[in-house]
Design a protein around this motif. Sequence first.
Motif, mmCIF file in Angstrom:
data_model
loop_
_atom_site.group_PDB
_atom_site.id
_atom_site.type_symbol
_atom_site.label_atom_id
_atom_site.label_comp_id
_atom_site.label_asym_id
_atom_site.label_seq_id
_atom_site.Cartn_x
_atom_site.Cartn_y
_atom_site.Cartn_z
ATOM 1 N N SER A 187 -57.093 -32.938 16.837
ATOM 2 C CA SER A 187 -57.361 -34.040 15.921
ATOM 3 C C SER A 187 -57.945 -33.499 14.626
ATOM 4 O O SER A 187 -58.907 -32.736 14.642
ATOM 5 C CB SER A 187 -58.343 -35.028 16.565
ATOM 6 O OG SER A 187 -57.833 -35.479 17.800
ATOM 7 N N HIS B 109 -56.381 -46.156 17.869
ATOM 8 C CA HIS B 109 -57.191 -45.299 17.012
ATOM 9 C C HIS B 109 -56.295 -44.616 15.981
ATOM 10 O O HIS B 109 -55.074 -44.650 16.077
ATOM 11 C CB HIS B 109 -57.964 -44.259 17.825
ATOM 12 C CG HIS B 109 -57.097 -43.290 18.574
ATOM 13 N ND1 HIS B 109 -56.407 -43.625 19.719
ATOM 14 C CD2 HIS B 109 -56.825 -41.988 18.342
ATOM 15 C CE1 HIS B 109 -55.740 -42.580 20.165
ATOM 16 N NE2 HIS B 109 -55.971 -41.566 19.343
ATOM 17 N N SER B 110 -56.936 -44.006 14.994
ATOM 18 C CA SER B 110 -56.209 -43.230 13.984
ATOM 19 C C SER B 110 -57.041 -41.996 13.652
ATOM 20 O O SER B 110 -58.225 -41.925 13.974
ATOM 21 C CB SER B 110 -55.954 -44.064 12.726
ATOM 22 O OG SER B 110 -57.175 -44.434 12.121
ATOM 23 N N HIS B 111 -56.389 -41.043 13.016
ATOM 24 C CA HIS B 111 -57.043 -39.799 12.629
ATOM 25 C C HIS B 111 -56.833 -39.574 11.140
ATOM 26 O O HIS B 111 -55.703 -39.680 10.651
ATOM 27 C CB HIS B 111 -56.465 -38.618 13.415
ATOM 28 C CG HIS B 111 -56.530 -38.830 14.890
ATOM 29 N ND1 HIS B 111 -57.657 -38.529 15.622
ATOM 30 C CD2 HIS B 111 -55.633 -39.336 15.766
ATOM 31 C CE1 HIS B 111 -57.429 -38.842 16.887
ATOM 32 N NE2 HIS B 111 -56.216 -39.335 17.001
ATOM 33 N N GLU B 112 -57.910 -39.273 10.470
ATOM 34 C CA GLU B 112 -57.891 -39.078 9.022
ATOM 35 C C GLU B 112 -56.810 -38.078 8.591
ATOM 36 O O GLU B 112 -56.110 -38.296 7.615
ATOM 37 C CB GLU B 112 -59.273 -38.595 8.597
ATOM 38 C CG GLU B 112 -59.434 -38.300 7.142
ATOM 39 C CD GLU B 112 -60.832 -37.789 6.838
ATOM 40 O OE1 GLU B 112 -61.274 -38.043 5.714
ATOM 41 O OE2 GLU B 112 -61.475 -37.156 7.711
ATOM 42 N N GLN C 112 -52.834 -36.132 14.093
ATOM 43 C CA GLN C 112 -53.136 -35.590 15.418
ATOM 44 C C GLN C 112 -51.881 -34.948 15.994
ATOM 45 O O GLN C 112 -50.773 -35.435 15.792
ATOM 46 C CB GLN C 112 -53.615 -36.690 16.370
ATOM 47 C CG GLN C 112 -54.032 -36.161 17.739
ATOM 48 C CD GLN C 112 -54.548 -37.253 18.652
ATOM 49 O OE1 GLN C 112 -53.893 -38.269 18.842
ATOM 50 N NE2 GLN C 112 -55.730 -37.045 19.213
ATOM 51 N N ASP D 91 -52.273 -46.008 13.212
ATOM 52 C CA ASP D 91 -52.868 -46.556 14.433
ATOM 53 C C ASP D 91 -51.939 -46.273 15.603
ATOM 54 O O ASP D 91 -50.728 -46.563 15.528
ATOM 55 C CB ASP D 91 -53.054 -48.070 14.318
ATOM 56 C CG ASP D 91 -54.252 -48.466 13.484
ATOM 57 O OD1 ASP D 91 -54.960 -47.579 12.974
ATOM 58 O OD2 ASP D 91 -54.468 -49.685 13.334
ATOM 59 N N GLU E 185 -61.733 -37.202 10.699
ATOM 60 C CA GLU E 185 -62.452 -38.205 11.477
ATOM 61 C C GLU E 185 -61.494 -39.066 12.298
ATOM 62 O O GLU E 185 -60.432 -39.451 11.827
ATOM 63 C CB GLU E 185 -63.267 -39.097 10.547
ATOM 64 C CG GLU E 185 -64.118 -40.102 11.278
ATOM 65 C CD GLU E 185 -64.984 -40.930 10.331
ATOM 66 O OE1 GLU E 185 -65.407 -42.015 10.747
ATOM 67 O OE2 GLU E 185 -65.217 -40.476 9.204
ATOM 68 N N THR E 186 -61.901 -39.373 13.531
ATOM 69 C CA THR E 186 -61.162 -40.314 14.380
ATOM 70 C C THR E 186 -61.824 -41.672 14.242
ATOM 71 O O THR E 186 -63.042 -41.795 14.383
ATOM 72 C CB THR E 186 -61.197 -39.872 15.855
ATOM 73 O OG1 THR E 186 -60.571 -38.597 15.961
ATOM 74 C CG2 THR E 186 -60.480 -40.881 16.742
ATOM 75 N N THR E 187 -61.022 -42.695 13.975
ATOM 76 C CA THR E 187 -61.521 -44.058 13.870
ATOM 77 C C THR E 187 -61.014 -44.842 15.073
ATOM 78 O O THR E 187 -59.811 -45.064 15.212
ATOM 79 C CB THR E 187 -61.043 -44.728 12.563
ATOM 80 O OG1 THR E 187 -61.485 -43.935 11.458
ATOM 81 C CG2 THR E 187 -61.590 -46.138 12.439
ATOM 82 N N TRP E 188 -61.946 -45.217 15.967
ATOM 83 C CA TRP E 188 -61.586 -45.978 17.157
ATOM 84 C C TRP E 188 -61.531 -47.450 16.815
ATOM 85 O O TRP E 188 -62.367 -47.963 16.066
ATOM 86 C CB TRP E 188 -62.584 -45.718 18.278
ATOM 87 C CG TRP E 188 -62.466 -44.330 18.801
ATOM 88 C CD1 TRP E 188 -63.254 -43.252 18.497
ATOM 89 C CD2 TRP E 188 -61.472 -43.840 19.698
ATOM 90 N NE1 TRP E 188 -62.813 -42.136 19.152
ATOM 91 C CE2 TRP E 188 -61.711 -42.472 19.904
ATOM 92 C CE3 TRP E 188 -60.393 -44.440 20.353
ATOM 93 C CZ2 TRP E 188 -60.924 -41.685 20.739
ATOM 94 C CZ3 TRP E 188 -59.610 -43.657 21.194
ATOM 95 C CH2 TRP E 188 -59.879 -42.296 21.369
ATOM 96 N N THR F 91 -55.743 -44.642 25.866
ATOM 97 C CA THR F 91 -56.778 -44.663 24.841
ATOM 98 C C THR F 91 -56.798 -46.056 24.231
ATOM 99 O O THR F 91 -55.836 -46.817 24.363
ATOM 100 C CB THR F 91 -56.484 -43.667 23.705
ATOM 101 O OG1 THR F 91 -55.279 -44.059 23.033
ATOM 102 C CG2 THR F 91 -56.383 -42.240 24.210
#
Length: 140
Positions: free
Chosen positions: A112, A55-58, A61, A95, A115-118, A52
């Motif tokens: 997840s 990225h991170s998840h609010e 994950q 991250d 929100e996922t932030t790519w 991948t």
Amino acid sequence: MSGIQASVFGDPKRIWVKRSGTFTGDAWGEPRITEAENVGVNTVQFGPNSRTYWHSHEGGQILVVVAGRGIIGTRDGEVIEIQAGDVIHTAPGVDHYHGALSNSFLMHEAISIGETTWKDRKSTRLNSSHSQQSRMPSSA
């Protein structure tokens, strides 16, 4: 929408989609739960050495490794090797990247939260931080 959404294993209507734009190498995904509020569940298959992007998840994950071997790493240089049977939690806002080792495929369920932030692309090159990887500690 009903209060329950099910994705049944073996359903002939399941559709695998080639992932690009936020993955390097060959990866395929299948959305499993898409209508739950603030939670997404996807099955992801990675070809050897696929990753991948960062990225991170609010809300964090959880990865449930179904088959193969891979790695997960964070920006601070922590890298661990993962394999079938492992369950990994990444804290909210951290991250990270995950994907297959160069000599293995990897399949995981990704849960997840939020929100996922790519972010930027993660190189598939095995660098010095990868040589410092460790296996997940056992809880025996």
